[in-house]
Motif scaffolding. Sequence first.
Motif, PDB file in Angstrom:
ATOM      1  N   CYS A 167       0.836  -1.201   0.000  1.00 51.99           N
ATOM      2  CA  CYS A 167       0.000   0.000   0.000  1.00 51.99           C
ATOM      3  C   CYS A 167       0.870   1.251   0.000  1.00 51.99           C
ATOM      4  O   CYS A 167       1.886   1.315   0.683  1.00 51.99           O
ATOM      5  N   SER A 168       0.436   2.226  -0.741  1.00 45.50           N
ATOM      6  CA  SER A 168       1.241   3.418  -0.922  1.00 45.50           C
ATOM      7  C   SER A 168       1.254   4.329   0.310  1.00 45.50           C
ATOM      8  O   SER A 168       2.226   5.027   0.562  1.00 45.50           O
ATOM      9  N   THR A 169       0.178   4.288   1.066  1.00 42.73           N
ATOM     10  CA  THR A 169       0.096   5.168   2.235  1.00 42.73           C
ATOM     11  C   THR A 169      -0.584   4.485   3.419  1.00 42.73           C
ATOM     12  O   THR A 169      -1.245   3.461   3.264  1.00 42.73           O
ATOM     13  N   ASP A 170      -0.436   5.100   4.557  1.00 42.47           N
ATOM     14  CA  ASP A 170      -1.071   4.587   5.768  1.00 42.47           C
ATOM     15  C   ASP A 170      -2.574   4.449   5.620  1.00 42.47           C
ATOM     16  O   ASP A 170      -3.172   3.437   5.963  1.00 42.47           O
ATOM     17  N   MET A 171      -3.182   5.520   5.139  1.00 47.30           N
ATOM     18  CA  MET A 171      -4.643   5.514   5.084  1.00 47.30           C
ATOM     19  C   MET A 171      -5.135   4.440   4.124  1.00 47.30           C
ATOM     20  O   MET A 171      -6.147   3.781   4.363  1.00 47.30           O
ATOM     21  N   LEU A 172      -4.400   4.260   3.043  1.00 45.56           N
ATOM     22  CA  LEU A 172      -4.771   3.199   2.120  1.00 45.56           C
ATOM     23  C   LEU A 172      -4.551   1.831   2.750  1.00 45.56           C
ATOM     24  O   LEU A 172      -5.333   0.898   2.532  1.00 45.56           O
ATOM     25  N   ALA A 173      -3.488   1.712   3.531  1.00 43.91           N
ATOM     26  CA  ALA A 173      -3.230   0.436   4.196  1.00 43.91           C
ATOM     27  C   ALA A 173      -4.386   0.081   5.126  1.00 43.91           C
ATOM     28  O   ALA A 173      -4.849  -1.066   5.161  1.00 43.91           O
ATOM     29  N   ILE A 174      -4.860   1.047   5.846  1.00 41.71           N
ATOM     30  CA  ILE A 174      -5.977   0.804   6.759  1.00 41.71           C
ATOM     31  C   ILE A 174      -7.215   0.381   5.982  1.00 41.71           C
ATOM     32  O   ILE A 174      -7.911  -0.571   6.340  1.00 41.71           O
ATOM     33  N   ALA A 175      -7.464   1.079   4.885  1.00 45.47           N
ATOM     34  CA  ALA A 175      -8.629   0.728   4.058  1.00 45.47           C
ATOM     35  C   ALA A 175      -8.475  -0.669   3.483  1.00 45.47           C
ATOM     36  O   ALA A 175      -9.424  -1.451   3.432  1.00 45.47           O
ATOM     37  N   ALA A 176      -7.274  -0.993   3.077  1.00 41.88           N
ATOM     38  CA  ALA A 176      -7.036  -2.304   2.476  1.00 41.88           C
ATOM     39  C   ALA A 176      -7.221  -3.419   3.502  1.00 41.88           C
ATOM     40  O   ALA A 176      -7.780  -4.477   3.205  1.00 41.88           O
ATOM     41  N   ILE A 177      -6.755  -3.155   4.700  1.00 38.48           N
ATOM     42  CA  ILE A 177      -6.927  -4.148   5.763  1.00 38.48           C
ATOM     43  C   ILE A 177      -8.407  -4.414   5.979  1.00 38.48           C
ATOM     44  O   ILE A 177      -8.860  -5.556   6.083  1.00 38.48           O
ATOM     45  N   SER A 178      -9.137  -3.342   6.023  1.00 37.75           N
ATOM     46  CA  SER A 178     -10.572  -3.455   6.205  1.00 37.75           C
ATOM     47  C   SER A 178     -11.195  -4.274   5.073  1.00 37.75           C
ATOM     48  O   SER A 178     -12.014  -5.168   5.298  1.00 37.75           O
ATOM     49  N   ALA A 179     -10.765  -3.969   3.851  1.00 31.94           N
ATOM     50  CA  ALA A 179     -11.303  -4.681   2.685  1.00 31.94           C
ATOM     51  C   ALA A 179     -10.951  -6.164   2.752  1.00 31.94           C
ATOM     52  O   ALA A 179     -11.789  -7.031   2.483  1.00 31.94           O
ATOM     53  N   CYS A 180      -9.720  -6.447   3.110  1.00 38.52           N
ATOM     54  CA  CYS A 180      -9.303  -7.850   3.211  1.00 38.52           C
ATOM     55  C   CYS A 180     -10.177  -8.614   4.192  1.00 38.52           C
ATOM     56  O   CYS A 180     -10.634  -9.726   3.932  1.00 38.52           O
ATOM     57  N   ARG A 181     -10.399  -8.010   5.322  1.00 38.68           N
ATOM     58  CA  ARG A 181     -11.204  -8.690   6.341  1.00 38.68           C
ATOM     59  C   ARG A 181     -12.627  -8.912   5.852  1.00 38.68           C
ATOM     60  O   ARG A 181     -13.246  -9.926   6.148  1.00 38.68           O
ATOM     61  N   SER A 182     -13.120  -7.927   5.102  1.00 37.84           N
ATOM     62  CA  SER A 182     -14.460  -8.095   4.535  1.00 37.84           C
ATOM     63  C   SER A 182     -14.520  -9.311   3.627  1.00 37.84           C
ATOM     64  O   SER A 182     -15.556  -9.939   3.467  1.00 37.84           O
ATOM     65  N   HIS A 183     -13.409  -9.635   3.018  1.00 40.87           N
ATOM     66  CA  HIS A 183     -13.372 -10.787   2.123  1.00 40.87           C
ATOM     67  C   HIS A 183     -12.925 -12.045   2.851  1.00 40.87           C
ATOM     68  O   HIS A 183     -12.601 -13.051   2.230  1.00 40.87           O
ATOM     69  N   GLY A 184     -12.894 -11.951   4.170  1.00 42.51           N
ATOM     70  CA  GLY A 184     -12.586 -13.141   4.953  1.00 42.51           C
ATOM     71  C   GLY A 184     -11.116 -13.495   5.004  1.00 42.51           C
ATOM     72  O   GLY A 184     -10.751 -14.608   5.378  1.00 42.51           O
ATOM     73  N   LEU A 185     -10.273 -12.557   4.617  1.00 42.84           N
ATOM     74  CA  LEU A 185      -8.842 -12.837   4.663  1.00 42.84           C
ATOM     75  C   LEU A 185      -8.274 -12.361   5.996  1.00 42.84           C
ATOM     76  O   LEU A 185      -8.658 -11.314   6.503  1.00 42.84           O
ATOM     77  N   SER A 186      -7.375 -13.144   6.530  1.00 42.41           N
ATOM     78  CA  SER A 186      -6.851 -12.747   7.835  1.00 42.41           C
ATOM     79  C   SER A 186      -5.707 -11.761   7.689  1.00 42.41           C
ATOM     80  O   SER A 186      -4.900 -11.833   6.780  1.00 42.41           O
ATOM     81  N   VAL A 187      -5.678 -10.827   8.594  1.00 46.65           N
ATOM     82  CA  VAL A 187      -4.603  -9.862   8.670  1.00 46.65           C
ATOM     83  C   VAL A 187      -4.196  -9.824  10.132  1.00 46.65           C
ATOM     84  O   VAL A 187      -5.066  -9.851  11.004  1.00 46.65           O
ATOM     85  N   PRO A 188      -2.905  -9.795  10.388  1.00 46.90           N
ATOM     86  CA  PRO A 188      -2.488  -9.822  11.794  1.00 46.90           C
ATOM     87  C   PRO A 188      -3.192  -8.747  12.617  1.00 46.90           C
ATOM     88  O   PRO A 188      -3.422  -7.640  12.149  1.00 46.90           O
ATOM     89  N   ASP A 189      -3.501  -9.102  13.828  1.00 44.53           N
ATOM     90  CA  ASP A 189      -4.268  -8.240  14.708  1.00 44.53           C
ATOM     91  C   ASP A 189      -3.721  -6.825  14.850  1.00 44.53           C
ATOM     92  O   ASP A 189      -4.467  -5.866  14.917  1.00 44.53           O
ATOM     93  N   ASP A 190      -2.412  -6.727  14.953  1.00 43.51           N
ATOM     94  CA  ASP A 190      -1.873  -5.419  15.303  1.00 43.51           C
ATOM     95  C   ASP A 190      -1.636  -4.539  14.096  1.00 43.51           C
ATOM     96  O   ASP A 190      -1.219  -3.396  14.218  1.00 43.51           O
ATOM     97  N   VAL A 191      -1.929  -5.044  12.945  1.00 44.04           N
ATOM     98  CA  VAL A 191      -1.639  -4.295  11.741  1.00 44.04           C
ATOM     99  C   VAL A 191      -2.419  -2.992  11.658  1.00 44.04           C
ATOM    100  O   VAL A 191      -1.866  -1.942  11.365  1.00 44.04           O
ATOM    101  N   SER A 192      -3.672  -3.073  11.939  1.00 45.57           N
ATOM    102  CA  SER A 192      -4.493  -1.891  11.742  1.00 45.57           C
ATOM    103  C   SER A 192      -4.106  -0.780  12.718  1.00 45.57           C
ATOM    104  O   SER A 192      -4.206   0.385  12.412  1.00 45.57           O
ATOM    105  N   VAL A 193      -3.627  -1.166  13.861  1.00 45.15           N
ATOM    106  CA  VAL A 193      -3.121  -0.168  14.788  1.00 45.15           C
ATOM    107  C   VAL A 193      -1.847   0.452  14.233  1.00 45.15           C
ATOM    108  O   VAL A 193      -1.609   1.634  14.334  1.00 45.15           O
ATOM    109  N   GLY A 194      -1.074  -0.395  13.603  1.00 44.12           N
ATOM    110  CA  GLY A 194       0.206   0.073  13.099  1.00 44.12           C
ATOM    111  C   GLY A 194       0.113   1.062  11.980  1.00 44.12           C
ATOM    112  O   GLY A 194       1.059   1.773  11.696  1.00 44.12           O
ATOM    113  N   GLY A 195      -0.996   1.124  11.328  1.00 43.63           N
ATOM    114  CA  GLY A 195      -1.097   1.954  10.123  1.00 43.63           C
ATOM    115  C   GLY A 195      -1.098   3.447  10.359  1.00 43.63           C
ATOM    116  O   GLY A 195      -0.941   4.208   9.414  1.00 43.63           O
TER     117      GLY A 195
END
Lengths: 350, 350
Positions: free
Chosen positions: A256-284
Amino acid sequence: MVGALQELLSMSSKPTMRDVARKSGLSIATVSRVINFPDDVPAETARIVTAAMAYLKYRPNINGRRLKMTQTRTVGVLVPTLANPVFATSVQGIEQEAHACGLTVILMSSEYDPEREMAAVSTLLNNRVDGLILTLANADNNPVVDLLQAENIPFVLLFNQPSRGDVAAISVDNARSAFDITNAMIAKGHTSLAMVAGRFESSDRSRQRYDGFCQALQAAGLENPHLVQVKFGEADLKDQLEDLLCGEPAVTGLVCSTDMLAIAAISACRSHGLSVPDDVSVGGIDGISVGGLITPKLCSAVQPTQEMGQQALAFLRGLIKGQANPQSLLLPHHLSDGESIGPFRRRSST
Amino acid sequence: MVGALQELLSMSSKPTMRDVARKSGLSIATVSRVINFPDDVPAETARIVTAAMAYLKYRPNINGRRLKMTQTRTVGVLVPTLANPVFATSVQGIEQEAHACGLTVILMSSEYDPEREMAAVSTLLNNRVDGLILTLANADNNPVVDLLQAENIPFVLLFNQPSRGDVAAISVDNARSAFDITNAMIAKGHTSLAMVAGRFESSDRSRQRYDGFCQALQAAGLENPHLVQVKFGEADLKDQLEDLLCGEPAVTGLVCSTDMLAIAAISACRSHGLSVPDDVSVGGIDGISVGGLITPKLCSAVQPTQEMGQQALAFLRGLIKGQANPQSLLLPHHLSDGESIGPFRRRSST
DNA sequence: TTGAAAGCGTTACCAG
DNA sequence: CTGGTAACGCTTTCAA
């Protein structure tokens, strides 16, 4: 007597140096000296004047001073938006440093619009700022840069990485950080990667980071890089990512090019049932330029944006004083592996 | 001839209205009219003057105008810090609205320090701003508020909820939102709750929210409310929460005073092996005043902070024009249940 | 050590 | 319709 009468007459409007002079029985020039060069005046005189100022609740009118003096001790700051914490934090750094130097900040935002950039800089110049700190949508071939150079106004670009070497800029190496982070992803075994980026028209950083991404893929002999561009104000990364995430074959990772996009992408991934490490969204949140996802660990290139703001102002001060020359400063980034990143290096509370 | 010579002589410094007047063969008064009242002047005259301005690259010096006019068309903004996205976003709203009204924003931050608040307001007043928008550490019994009222300067408080009714303020009802959210937690079966809050000295919001929290517990007949206060710049909520989270009996839920604290708390919970819903940490970013954790669903009170900034400026404009009266406006909050909250209602990209 | 006076660039009043 | 001119509040020589 007469003094008191005049005092009454001038009470309606704000007191000026003239009023203080009258009240203290001294001249306007002496009052000015007490304000600007207290040491050049006998202690007793200073005391009298100070008392008069306090009595009248006198406030120097900065605009009178600005008109007379060549320097205004004011700097202009232009960012795309404060809704992005990266820019907000950098302005916080600028503001902090400005406070330390006794400078005043005039703030404008462009909403990533080149026309508003030009209008804002115009306003800033009309305010006769001593210098400017700007984050532009695109720094190359930019009329604002040309104008500023033509008028010989000190300025430093922040987060922009212009190709010309003679303009002052403070930035991370965008292509390089994307390159490094993509390599880190590849080293973890990813073979099919996509980049999530903002629109190239409104962010040169975006294109530069995409370039770095492509270079890394190419160097590793990987196939065509995927690109997902998020348009202005768009929220539905989820839909845009669906094919890539759930297709056949699916991508194994996102850069992801930026923090805000990373956060959005994490959200999108989870919506599709893909796992993302727990602390990632905090890290963004804080100072990550480039983030990678859907891998067991988050990769990111960290930059202390508040410090970048402070540095930008320090640099600008050098330019204003003529003690520094315009040049590009590329700050080193470092790769981080997820859990060390948190938004709480600074204070909290609303 | 003579004109050209004078033009050369004055080239070293910036062109003024005087130069434009000379160049166009008209008077300085006419130039002023073309700038300020283009309609009061024949089209041909306007054309000539405009051409001269373009030729000379003339820029009106706002400071001259500000000195002469009573209004400066400038507003001062003071926030604790831009490192907190809530304040940054509100400033973005203010800035946006200011742009629409042709106003200039001078920005200062206080770092939650009352002395810096006073110093900043002083600077702002020296700049002769037309009005102020402030977020103060503590709005009640505040010398800044007294000063502003004494000097009769229009101002509106943002996020502060003063007990006096005669000061302009735009805020959410802090106690009420904490009360509501705590009740929502209780309704979900929690019996032992703790509040995570910033220091009361540096945030009246914090204390007001704690009051609401206590009221809800009391109304439900629950035992002593726990309070965890986060000190200035402190990162180790983890240690502070250890006893509460892992003790015997452990708390079953946390109510957080702010977004940033909620994010920190989530992080701390995870460090202690407690599960928090995946999407919660993403939800913490944008406009949540009060968040609840460790429950199957996140509860939060949502406020659109950017809009609050816009409203504050609109309100201030009313005060400046004398068309509005100082009063407290309490915006409604609504309770949200987690998954509807995301940070991407606004644009992205660095 | 202090004061008088000349601007800084603009606006706005009043005559022409 | 236009121009001369007096402020606005301040800084800064230059004299006293």
